[in-house]
Scaffold this motif. Structure first.
Motif, PDB file in Angstrom:
ATOM      1  N   HIS A 199      46.858  31.097  45.795  1.00 21.44           N
ATOM      2  CA  HIS A 199      47.677  31.132  44.382  1.00 21.44           C
ATOM      3  C   HIS A 199      47.526  32.665  43.943  1.00 21.44           C
ATOM      4  N   LEU A 200      47.560  33.532  44.679  1.00 20.89           N
ATOM      5  CA  LEU A 200      47.463  34.854  44.162  1.00 20.89           C
ATOM      6  C   LEU A 200      48.921  35.351  44.497  1.00 20.89           C
ATOM      7  N   THR A 224      40.603  41.708  41.897  1.00 19.41           N
ATOM      8  CA  THR A 224      40.509  40.447  41.078  1.00 19.41           C
ATOM      9  C   THR A 224      39.347  39.630  41.631  1.00 19.41           C
ATOM     10  N   ALA A 226      37.371  35.824  40.849  1.00 20.60           N
ATOM     11  CA  ALA A 226      37.190  34.280  40.251  1.00 20.60           C
ATOM     12  C   ALA A 226      35.779  34.180  39.646  1.00 20.60           C
ATOM     13  N   PRO A 227      35.636  33.808  38.567  1.00 19.99           N
ATOM     14  CA  PRO A 227      36.828  32.922  37.845  1.00 19.99           C
ATOM     15  C   PRO A 227      37.515  33.748  36.619  1.00 19.99           C
ATOM     16  N   LYS A 230      41.393  38.277  36.625  1.00 19.56           N
ATOM     17  CA  LYS A 230      42.455  37.655  37.316  1.00 19.56           C
ATOM     18  C   LYS A 230      43.611  38.690  37.412  1.00 19.56           C
ATOM     19  N   ALA A 250      46.166  36.559  39.946  1.00 19.83           N
ATOM     20  CA  ALA A 250      45.383  35.382  40.247  1.00 19.83           C
ATOM     21  C   ALA A 250      45.753  34.313  39.219  1.00 19.83           C
ATOM     22  N   ASP A 251      45.399  33.061  39.773  1.00 24.34           N
ATOM     23  CA  ASP A 251      45.298  31.990  38.665  1.00 24.34           C
ATOM     24  C   ASP A 251      46.467  31.976  37.627  1.00 24.34           C
ATOM     25  N   ASP A 373      39.290  32.479  47.922  1.00 23.76           N
ATOM     26  CA  ASP A 373      40.530  31.977  47.433  1.00 23.76           C
ATOM     27  C   ASP A 373      40.188  30.450  46.669  1.00 23.76           C
ATOM     28  N   TRP A 376      39.392  30.103  42.998  1.00 24.53           N
ATOM     29  CA  TRP A 376      40.578  29.823  42.026  1.00 24.53           C
ATOM     30  C   TRP A 376      40.893  28.577  42.021  1.00 24.53           C
ATOM     31  N   SER A 377      40.279  27.717  42.947  1.00 24.53           N
ATOM     32  CA  SER A 377      40.736  26.041  42.990  1.00 24.53           C
ATOM     33  C   SER A 377      39.782  25.197  42.407  1.00 24.53           C
ATOM     34  N   GLU A 378      40.450  24.186  41.655  1.00 24.79           N
ATOM     35  CA  GLU A 378      39.821  23.318  40.918  1.00 24.79           C
ATOM     36  C   GLU A 378      39.357  22.293  41.809  1.00 24.79           C
TER      37      GLU A 378
END
Length: 442
Positions: A199-200, A224, A226-227, A230, A250-251, A373, A376-378
């Motif tokens: 999601h960049l 960038t 995380a978290p 951005k 990002a994000d 990457d 940035w994921s949940e």
């Protein structure tokens, strides 16, 4: 000496990976033909088959070593074409979340140039080989097949049917490869690809160098991470008189493609030299954006009925989030492996030997790109990924003012050293203890 196994090899795609594959195959096959979708005879700039060419392309130090082995004196030719030679330590100004990285020479030199320049010079070298030829303007629609063996390709050229036969077909057609579909048409089914979406997004523009700006770097960038971090950006000297400016997001952050928005986004970065370039330099291109960047791995090495006479390499197999700059180097390493394996194997008859080597080579860059990457994921990640993300955060926290840690990080990120180098005692102690000398002002 490499053995001459059979007469003819056909490479789908005359981009970077295809050109390197043709160079290697020219040592083992009497006739090598590159089949390319784009028209190259009059192409002097960007082409539709390489949409990422409007953005920076990094050739890592490890990839440069491979190119030097395949094309002696290539560095001299690149420099003559305007490529900028830079030390990764002293000539790069790097901003990590915790502050500025050291600016000490580290002895790792890279060339900074556009994808167009790099590909044009390599294409010129490859097509000078007496047993390599190019057929452009061809759209491949599928593979020719006979009792478990790929025997050629079929498609269209100028609305006319196109068919060509070969003892070995190599798919180097990149991210847009249709190999999975072509194999399915032949009853060969591949496992679902592994996909990680970072999601960049990045937004890029070329500028003419403004010589009135007195800058003490050749590349400046801000990452960038995380978290919390951005936004990022980079500006590099390329092709003699140009700057390549790229803004990262990002994000959900995305740099605008209008003039005012592009400048405004850059002013939010800590690295203000990027905004200064945008404000004072003359644009040399449009503003281009690539979004929803992801990594994909087609696990061809796990296809038990993989047909004879077929190989796949480069982005056709593993395409990594281009933000991290692994793509060119991974393709080069695939071709180095191809060259080595052809010394002892007829890969047309033993194609899985090569596909398994491609998979082994991909493991470290895949881990590097996807671990970042996934920050940035949940989604829930594995314990090993959580540990690597935790360790990376601590490592970046001690980079400012710590040349030894930064040197180790650069050598690993350039694929010169194995990631295990970041866990050697001298580095490990500083990372775990948070030991960091007081950072100097840049």
């Amino acid at each position: 000496m490499t053995a001459m196994y059979s007469d003819r090899a056909l490479v789908i795609g005359a981009g970077f990976a295809g050109l390197l594959a043709a160079r290697v195959l020219s040592e083992s096959y009497g006739d090598v033909v590159l089949v390319e979708r784009d028209q190259l005879a009059t192409d002097t700039g960007y082409r539709t088959g390489v949409p990422q060419a409007h953005h920076p392309h990094a050739l890592l130090a490890r990839g440069a070593e491979v190119l030097d082995a395949l094309f002696p004196r290539l560095g001299t030719e690149l420099k003559a074409a305007g490529a900028i030679q830079a030390d990764l330590g002293s000539d790069f100004m790097s901003r990590a979340p915790a502050g500025w990285a050291p600016r000490d020479p580290i002895g790792l030199t890279v060339h900074s140039m556009t994808r167009v320049t790099l590909e044009r010079i390599i294409r010129r070298r490859v097509l000078k080989l007496p047993n390599v030829s190019l057929v452009d303007g061809v759209t491949i629609d599928g593979l020719l097949h006979d009792r478990g063996t790929i025997t050629g390709v079929h498609g269209r050229r100028d609305d006319t049917a196109f068919t060509d036969y070969a003892d070995l077909v190599v798919d180097a057609s990149g991210r847009a490869s249709k190999l999975v579909s072509w194999l399915a048409e032949l009853g060969v089914h591949c496992p679902a690809p592994m996909i990680v979406n970072g999601h960049l997004a990045y937004t890029s523009r070329l500028y003419h160098v403004n010589h009135d700006l007195k800058l003490d770097w050749k590349t400046a960038y801000e990452i960038t991470h995380a978290p919390t971090t951005k936004r990022g950006g980079a500006v590099s000297s390329v092709d003699g008189g140009l700057w390549f400016v790229t803004l990262f997001g990002a994000d959900g952050e995305v740099a605008p493609t209008d003039e005012d928005g592009f400048i405004s986004y850059a002013t939010t970065l800590e690295c203000q030299d990027i905004a200064e370039v945008i404000k004072t330099a003359t644009p040399a291109s449009q503003i281009y954006r690539a979004a929803n960047l992801r990594s994909r791995w087609n696990r061809f090495h796990k296809v038990p009925d993989w047909p004879r006479g077929l190989l796949a390499l480069g982005d056709s197999v593993v395409s990594l989030n281009p933000v991290y700059g692994h793509g060119l180097t991974l393709a080069a390493l695939n071709c180095a492996e191809l060259r080595e394996l052809l010394k002892d194997h007829d890969l047309a008859q033993e194609p899985l030997v090569f596909q398994r080597a491609v998979a082994r080579t991909a493991q470290i860059p895949w881990m590097s790109a996807t671990t970042t990457d996934l920050g940035w994921s949940e989604k829930k990640v594995s314990p090993s990924t959580r540990f690597l993300q935790w360790y990376a955060r601590r490592l970046f926290a001690v980079i400012p003012g710590n040349p030894q840690v930064y040197r180790s990080f650069l050598r690993v990120s350039q694929m010169v050293d194995h990631p295990a180098a970041l866990f050697r005692p001298a580095v490990l102690w500083r990372v775990l203890s948070g030991s960091r000398p007081r950072a100097k002002e840049r």
